[in-house]
Design a protein around this motif. Sequence first.
Motif, short mmCIF file in Angstrom:
data_model
loop_
_atom_site.label_atom_id
_atom_site.label_comp_id
_atom_site.label_asym_id
_atom_site.label_seq_id
_atom_site.Cartn_x
_atom_site.Cartn_y
_atom_site.Cartn_z
N CYS A 592 0.84 -1.19 0.00
CA CYS A 592 0.00 0.00 0.00
C CYS A 592 0.88 1.25 0.00
O CYS A 592 2.09 1.17 0.25
N PRO A 593 0.32 2.41 -0.23
CA PRO A 593 1.09 3.65 -0.08
C PRO A 593 1.48 3.88 1.38
O PRO A 593 0.79 3.43 2.30
N LEU A 594 2.56 4.59 1.60
CA LEU A 594 3.02 4.86 2.95
C LEU A 594 1.96 5.56 3.78
O LEU A 594 1.82 5.31 4.98
N SER A 595 1.19 6.44 3.14
CA SER A 595 0.22 7.25 3.89
C SER A 595 -0.86 6.41 4.55
O SER A 595 -1.52 6.89 5.49
N VAL A 596 -1.11 5.19 4.10
CA VAL A 596 -2.18 4.38 4.68
C VAL A 596 -1.64 3.15 5.40
O VAL A 596 -2.41 2.28 5.82
N LEU A 597 -0.32 3.06 5.55
CA LEU A 597 0.25 1.89 6.23
C LEU A 597 -0.26 1.80 7.66
O LEU A 597 -0.69 0.74 8.12
N GLY A 598 -0.25 2.92 8.35
CA GLY A 598 -0.75 2.93 9.72
C GLY A 598 -2.23 2.65 9.79
O GLY A 598 -2.72 2.02 10.74
N ASN A 599 -2.97 3.11 8.80
CA ASN A 599 -4.41 2.87 8.78
C ASN A 599 -4.71 1.38 8.69
O ASN A 599 -5.63 0.88 9.35
N TRP A 600 -3.93 0.63 7.92
CA TRP A 600 -4.13 -0.81 7.83
C TRP A 600 -3.84 -1.48 9.18
O TRP A 600 -4.55 -2.41 9.57
N GLN A 601 -2.81 -1.01 9.87
CA GLN A 601 -2.53 -1.58 11.18
C GLN A 601 -3.70 -1.36 12.14
O GLN A 601 -4.12 -2.28 12.85
N ARG A 602 -4.21 -0.13 12.16
CA ARG A 602 -5.32 0.18 13.07
C ARG A 602 -6.58 -0.58 12.71
O ARG A 602 -7.29 -1.11 13.58
N GLU A 603 -6.89 -0.65 11.40
CA GLU A 603 -8.11 -1.34 10.99
C GLU A 603 -8.00 -2.84 11.26
O GLU A 603 -9.00 -3.49 11.62
N ALA A 604 -6.82 -3.42 11.07
CA ALA A 604 -6.63 -4.84 11.38
C ALA A 604 -6.83 -5.09 12.87
O ALA A 604 -7.49 -6.07 13.28
N ALA A 605 -6.27 -4.22 13.70
CA ALA A 605 -6.44 -4.38 15.15
C ALA A 605 -7.89 -4.20 15.57
O ALA A 605 -8.37 -4.81 16.53
N ARG A 606 -8.61 -3.37 14.83
CA ARG A 606 -10.01 -3.08 15.18
C ARG A 606 -10.95 -4.19 14.73
O ARG A 606 -11.80 -4.63 15.50
N PHE A 607 -10.84 -4.62 13.49
CA PHE A 607 -11.80 -5.58 12.93
C PHE A 607 -11.34 -7.03 13.00
O PHE A 607 -12.17 -7.93 13.03
N ALA A 608 -10.03 -7.27 13.00
CA ALA A 608 -9.52 -8.64 12.98
C ALA A 608 -8.35 -8.76 13.95
O ALA A 608 -7.21 -9.01 13.53
N PRO A 609 -8.59 -8.60 15.23
CA PRO A 609 -7.48 -8.61 16.20
C PRO A 609 -6.75 -9.95 16.26
O PRO A 609 -5.61 -10.01 16.74
N SER A 610 -7.37 -11.03 15.81
CA SER A 610 -6.70 -12.34 15.88
C SER A 610 -5.65 -12.49 14.78
O SER A 610 -4.84 -13.44 14.84
N LEU A 611 -5.65 -11.61 13.77
CA LEU A 611 -4.63 -11.70 12.72
C LEU A 611 -3.28 -11.26 13.26
O LEU A 611 -3.15 -10.23 13.94
N ARG A 612 -2.26 -12.02 12.94
CA ARG A 612 -0.88 -11.65 13.31
C ARG A 612 -0.33 -10.76 12.19
O ARG A 612 -0.08 -11.23 11.08
N VAL A 613 -0.15 -9.50 12.50
CA VAL A 613 0.23 -8.50 11.51
C VAL A 613 1.67 -8.05 11.77
O VAL A 613 2.04 -7.73 12.90
N LYS A 614 2.47 -8.02 10.71
CA LYS A 614 3.83 -7.51 10.79
C LYS A 614 4.02 -6.45 9.72
O LYS A 614 3.39 -6.48 8.67
N VAL A 615 4.93 -5.51 9.98
CA VAL A 615 5.19 -4.39 9.07
C VAL A 615 6.62 -4.49 8.56
O VAL A 615 7.56 -4.63 9.35
N LEU A 616 6.76 -4.42 7.24
CA LEU A 616 8.08 -4.40 6.60
C LEU A 616 8.33 -2.98 6.10
O LEU A 616 7.89 -2.61 5.00
N HIS A 617 8.98 -2.19 6.91
CA HIS A 617 9.22 -0.80 6.56
C HIS A 617 10.28 -0.23 7.49
O HIS A 617 10.45 -0.69 8.61
N GLY A 618 10.98 0.77 7.00
CA GLY A 618 11.98 1.42 7.82
C GLY A 618 13.39 0.98 7.49
O GLY A 618 13.62 0.14 6.62
N ALA A 619 14.34 1.55 8.24
CA ALA A 619 15.74 1.28 7.94
C ALA A 619 16.14 -0.15 8.30
O ALA A 619 16.80 -0.84 7.53
N ASP A 620 15.75 -0.61 9.50
CA ASP A 620 16.11 -1.96 9.95
C ASP A 620 14.93 -2.90 9.75
O ASP A 620 14.24 -3.29 10.68
#
Length: 1004
Positions: A592-620
Amino acid sequence: MSTVLPTGESGVRVLHGFVSRDGGLNLWAEDSVAAPVPIGARGVPWHPFAVPAAELPAGERREPALLTLPSTGAGPLPSPQVGLPLRRGVRRARVWRVPSVGVPFLDADLAAEFDGRVSPAVRWLIELCGFAASLVRRGRVLPGVRLDGPRPAAWWRPVLIGADAARHATLLDRMPPACRAETAAGAETRPARQGDTAPDVASAAELLTVALERLVDGLVRTRLAETGVTLADDGWLAALTGEPGFDAPHDELDELIRTLDAWFAQAARGSEVRVCFRLSDPREHEPVMPGDVPLPNDAWRLEFLLQAADEPSVLVPAAEIWRDEFAPLRRWTSHPQERLLAGLARAARLWPALGDALRGARPAEMILDTEGAHGFLSHAAVLEEAGCGVLLPAWWRRSSGLGLSLRVRTPAAIANVLKDRTTGLRDLVDYEWGLALGGRTLTEDDLADLAKAKVPLVKLRGRWVFLDADRLAAGLAFLSRGGGTMTAGEALRVTRLLPPEELPLPVTDARGEGWLADLLSGELDERLELLGPPAGLTGVLKPYQIRGLSWLAFMDSLGLGACLADDMGLGKTVQLLTLLLHRRDGPALLICPLSVLGNWQREAARFAPSLRVKVLHGADRTVDAGDADLVLTTYATAVLDADLLASIAWDRVVLDEAQHIKNSAGAASRAVRRFPARNRIALTGTPVENRLAELWSILDFVNPGLLASAHTFRARFAVPIERYQDEEAAARLRQATRPFLLRRTKADPGIAGDLPAKRHVRHLCGMTTEQVSLYQAVLDDLEERLSDWNQERHKGVVLAAMTKLKQVCVHPALLLKDASPLPGRSGKVDRLEEIVDRALGMGESVLVFTQFAKFGGMLAPHLTARFGVKAPFLHGGTPRGARDAMVAAFQEAEQPGVFVLSLKAGGTGLNLTAANHVVHVDRWWNPAAETQASDRAFRLGQRRDVHVHTLVCLGTLEERIDQLLVDKGVLAERVVGSGEGWLTALSTSELRDLFALAPEAIVD
């Protein structure tokens, strides 16, 4: 000095033709690749895409031609056959120099010598040459004398009567403008910069006359020379077969001309009436009168008539002509019976079967069986070419529509597919081929009638049709293969697109049974067996979202990729998260675009908290996909880490805001196509922003190869629809994409009730004295720069000036870059303050969009100080954590507020329903981009009417371009493209008119 204009697809060549003023036929060609072409200090410029004369078909070299062609300020418009995108800008005629060759005669074989495509002008010239050859072959020529040279000249002139006169008129009506593009002599003395003025070109009627006369004369002389015919040793007769010029005393010359003109006039008068044939197919006959012989039910009636050449609607049956008191044709001819017999006798030489009718004393009609009717139909074109009138049943002119039918049977229905994960495109399905006529499959009885028919003229289902013998034989031979099995994927490909080359006929009727039938239907989302909410979902889905989930699950079970193209704000995020809860067979990658990366994290935590979500972004950044249900990353990271992501076996790869891969050759598009996945999904609210190629790029990602190659897609769909508004091609495109794309809009029944209204308000703002003076200064500088013409610098100069003018319209401090205070210096800022003040007073929040990040940085603290509220500024450089915090704080704030955003960084993906006012301080002039930004507030969860405010400076380029967008309506984004680059194609005078400052602009 040289010029190189923008190019597109390399190596596409198109052959063009035109008629010179002396009637000669000429060829030139253009290439999609522009090469540097020398331009003199003065004179008409070379066409930058013209092909050298040495690479044209064999012909007589001539001086470069001067052609008046459609152009813009940036250069000549490419012809549609080249396949380049339409150039933006105001069109006008300009003169261009092109290499060309002259040809005495043009046919398809000569045109085929050119390795490229053929323009409509060349096809018209081929048709003209065929007409001239037909006149000569049938002897529709007479000798004459010309007096337009130093000596009288003998020549052969065409005689246009009856059908030939009608064909001549049709050719005149259909002459492409390009055929008469050669300019008047003297245009080469004009400077290249003054080529905007179109010189006079010859009239279509004049060019058609001289071209046809020249062709006929040349063909007759060629035929006579080939047969060794000479008419005399000297004088006028010798000039008819040899050198055209001859000498004769004046008195003899005058007498010769009078005699020949009288001969020609008499031949023309012979077209007063002509014999005409009218064929009627068998039908229920009227009750017979006493003494009449009843006709059999399969009898065809061929009537003989006389037809008035100048009034084709006047038709007199032969039965009336033989009556003694008959006289309605006396004003055309005094001997109608003789004309009828003479016409029938001439026709009998072409169709000998007429001889039976001529044995009677008063021939009036023939009664034919089906075989005889087919014989007449087979000769109808020859009779018509000979000058006879021919009236045939309407169905004869229509194509029979013969094609193949395909029946595919799958054992499982949708409900079973959703439960059985073993079903897929690799499954074998039963199929059976058949023949179809008019989209309806022929029965065994129909095929038996075809087999018994002696001629390809048969009556099927109550109507007569003519079936091409070769196509019918090929279709029947193909049916002998019988049925069998194929994979579901092969069946889907055959039924969605044009058939593979090995099929002898197109597939015109494709139907299925079971789940494939449901997939091929246009109402799959309505007919689906709906799924219940999966375990782990913490929310309630709306009915249309449940249908979307069920459709995604159905496609997933088949192994088919899907594009969910719901309007922005209709909950594509929650539908995708619910699908992940419904079936998890491995890690899913979501880009997704960077501007909505956080939105996906929040929406996943809100609607599907059982999903194990990881983020691939940043320097490390590292990722262990083995213990994740969903890996989130950005398009930029996907490009950088393409090798890593391509090494993982993903269960699903999902693209959010999939328009980011609309350019199939772009880095992001190439990268995501490498990632292996059992299933692919694209989410986008705008599957097509500007061109249909964007739709192909997205759908080819979700189902590689299922929509054929980009070249095939362009030829079958993009060019016919975008350039020629071909409704049939548009219908085929809807059929081809329907199984893989689900599109719902906010206006659809069942959805509109869930959303508030969206109201657009355009604010015309005046400018301060300071703004007006700066605006005029930019105009003066632009005028000076454009006076020093340089094609390569033109685009940069225009873009720079346009940006400065837009900055002036926003605020002087933006142009001056002096960090000076904002209050009291801009009409737009004053109007913005009024809108914000009114909204905050009503307890409502505001989103403020600008394309200038620097101005956003100045505006945010100004609004904070002015209204005493927080006014955060989100732009492309805002870190992801700060973005998420800004959005969350704005959405959760108890008090109304203001949020300033840059259009690019904040225009997609964000959910900002806390605001119901959206203000566009400046214009991006791409309606699709502005709508995306406005829909940050106009989406599910919004409970109030949304007000979209656009600020436009009165009397400036902003108002003029805004009016253009209003006039173009829904087509605006295709007219102006993406961004503002289209403005660079305008000429100097067009730019002057567009940018000019009107007196009403100043308000203080």
